[in-house]
Scaffold this motif. Structure first.
Motif, PDB file in Angstrom:
ATOM      1  N   UNK A  11       0.855  -1.187   0.000  1.00  0.00           N
ATOM      2  CA  UNK A  11       0.000   0.000   0.000  1.00  0.00           C
ATOM      3  C   UNK A  11       0.888   1.232   0.000  1.00  0.00           C
ATOM      4  N   UNK A  12       0.597   2.152  -0.920  1.00  0.00           N
ATOM      5  CA  UNK A  12       1.357   3.391  -1.029  1.00  0.00           C
ATOM      6  C   UNK A  12       0.376   4.546  -1.157  1.00  0.00           C
ATOM      7  N   UNK A 100       2.488  -6.634   9.225  1.00  0.00           N
ATOM      8  CA  UNK A 100       2.563  -5.310   8.606  1.00  0.00           C
ATOM      9  C   UNK A 100       3.996  -4.821   8.724  1.00  0.00           C
ATOM     10  N   UNK A 101       4.609  -4.479   7.616  1.00  0.00           N
ATOM     11  CA  UNK A 101       5.977  -3.957   7.627  1.00  0.00           C
ATOM     12  C   UNK A 101       5.967  -2.533   7.088  1.00  0.00           C
ATOM     13  N   UNK A 102       6.026  -1.521   7.977  1.00  0.00           N
ATOM     14  CA  UNK A 102       6.047  -0.134   7.500  1.00  0.00           C
ATOM     15  C   UNK A 102       7.370   0.178   6.811  1.00  0.00           C
ATOM     16  N   UNK A 103       7.293   0.934   5.736  1.00  0.00           N
ATOM     17  CA  UNK A 103       8.490   1.449   5.081  1.00  0.00           C
ATOM     18  C   UNK A 103       8.681   2.929   5.376  1.00  0.00           C
ATOM     19  N   UNK A 106       3.879   6.595   4.901  1.00  0.00           N
ATOM     20  CA  UNK A 106       2.838   6.492   3.883  1.00  0.00           C
ATOM     21  C   UNK A 106       2.877   5.219   3.061  1.00  0.00           C
ATOM     22  N   UNK A 107       3.669   4.235   3.429  1.00  0.00           N
ATOM     23  CA  UNK A 107       3.644   2.975   2.685  1.00  0.00           C
ATOM     24  C   UNK A 107       4.031   1.818   3.583  1.00  0.00           C
ATOM     25  N   UNK A 108       3.503   0.632   3.219  1.00  0.00           N
ATOM     26  CA  UNK A 108       3.760  -0.557   4.021  1.00  0.00           C
ATOM     27  C   UNK A 108       3.465  -1.803   3.193  1.00  0.00           C
ATOM     28  N   UNK A 109       4.115  -2.897   3.586  1.00  0.00           N
ATOM     29  CA  UNK A 109       3.780  -4.221   3.069  1.00  0.00           C
ATOM     30  C   UNK A 109       2.807  -4.890   4.036  1.00  0.00           C
ATOM     31  N   UNK A 110       1.832  -5.623   3.487  1.00  0.00           N
ATOM     32  CA  UNK A 110       0.912  -6.428   4.283  1.00  0.00           C
ATOM     33  C   UNK A 110       0.919  -7.846   3.733  1.00  0.00           C
TER      34      UNK A 110
END
Length: 377
Positions: A11-12, A100-103, A106-110
């Protein structure tokens, strides 16, 4: 037993900082907008899509941005607001997965492989998440859906803004091979230039290279490049990603050679970093001071202490000693920064993270252990 194919969503948020400002001030909607400071030495922190049409980009000097877009509107950043919105978004994520891995804010991997909500597919999950983000924050998000992190991140750019794109396992390798090498996450400007000198311009070109050649040219990154050219990325979504460093920097209104303003800037940056340490409880042993000269060349000075820095005054003293090691300045100094690293304890990357970019995660050798599963998308 074979492992099921993972279902990863990247998600971005769309032009996050700028979109928050346009949401909160309707008079800014539809206008080319830059978050940052329009002063002579300012830098664009984020740009709206209206500004991007003129070539305005984040990290661009404000003077350059104004030359490209004379009607550009600057607004100062409001990081507390962006953090608060980010927390809203992450609360939505948590309804769908614990992985959930925040980058960044405003963006993260799920990883939604477990399908907590019982939705028909990862595609439906991404649609529902994006709809909830819009309903609860008034902001749009884009999503990439795929079977690994590398391809999911690439896919989230395909339908921006306010869209999503799916790359199923059987299409992964072909998708990667069709892209220019500059699109690849983890291929920076220096590596991209080297690859192009070697005749590697696309994923297809990279795919043609042998593992031995890539190792010879790129060392330990060779296996990573060999794997991603084949659509392979074994990295798991890591909710406990460790933060490697925390820093702050400032660009002066004018170049300085006198110690007074240079050291005042360094102390201010050291205090910013210490405020983050106090907030998070993080303690580190290594201090790095960065100096950018008037000719845009950079110098860094680092010192590692035997034990973690326990108080603000120690950080200030070490930072001052490091910047004084470049005296007398060979020319004017335009920017100074202070960074802490080598943390004593693992510090998870939480929503306090304000960086616009992160170092790429380590790139392990690929182990092909994922089997395809039905109803992937």
């Amino acid at each position: 037993m074979e492992s099921p194919t993972r279902k990863i969503i990247h998600i971005d948020m769309d032009a996050f900082y700028a979109s928050v400002e346009q949401r909160d001030d309707p008079s800014l909607k539809g206008k080319p907008l830059a978050v940052g400071h329009g002063a002579r030495r300012g830098v664009v922190a984020a740009a709206s899509y209206e500004a991007r049409r003129f070539g305005v980009r984040s990290a661009m000097p404000s003077t350059t941005a104004l030359r490209l877009c004379p009607q550009l509107v600057f607004v100062p950043p409001r990081f507390e607001v962006y953090r608060a919105v980010s927390r809203q978004i992450h609360a939505i994520f948590a309804d769908y997965t614990d992985l959930i891995e925040p980058l960044s804010l405003d963006e993260a991997y799920l990883d939604v492989t477990a399908n907590r909500r019982g939705l028909a597919s990862a595609t439906d999950t991404a649609k529902e998440i994006r709809a909830r983000i819009l309903a609860e924050t008034g902001l749009t998000a884009s999503a990439g859906i795929s079977y690994n992190k590398f391809i999911a991140k690439l896919a989230s750019d395909q339908k921006k803004p306010n869209g999503q794109f799916v790359v199923a396992p059987e299409r992964g390798e072909a998708f990667v091979r069709s892209l220019p090498i500059g699109r690849f996450y983890g291929v920076g400007a220096v590596t991209e230039a080297k690859m192009k000198r070697l005749g590697i311009h696309t994923g297809e070109d990279l795919h043609r290279q042998s593992l031995e050649f890539l190792v010879a040219q790129f060392g330990k990154s060779g296996p990573w490049f060999h794997g991603i050219a084949r659509g392979q990325d074994p990295r798991l979504v890591n909710p406990d990603r460790v933060r490697k460093s925390s820093g702050s920097e400032t660009t002066f209104d004018q170049d300085h050679v006198a110690p007074g303003p240079i050291e005042a800037g360094v102390l201010e940056m050291a205090d910013d970093v210490w405020a983050w340490c106090e907030k998070t409880g993080a303690r580190a042993r290594t201090v790095t001071v960065k100096v950018k000269w008037a000719d845009f060349q950079q110098t860094t000075r680092s010192r590692s202490l035997p034990a973690a820095i326990a108080d603000q005054e120690t950080l200030r003293a070490v930072s001052l000693a490091l910047v004084r090691s470049v005296y007398p300045p060979r020319c004017g100094i335009r920017l100074v920064g202070v960074t802490l690293s080598n943390f004593d304890q693992a510090v998870a990357l939480k929503d306090e993270q304000l960086g616009l970019a992160l170092d790429a995660a380590p790139v392990p050798a690929f182990v092909p252990d994922l089997a395809r599963a039905p109803q992937y998308a």
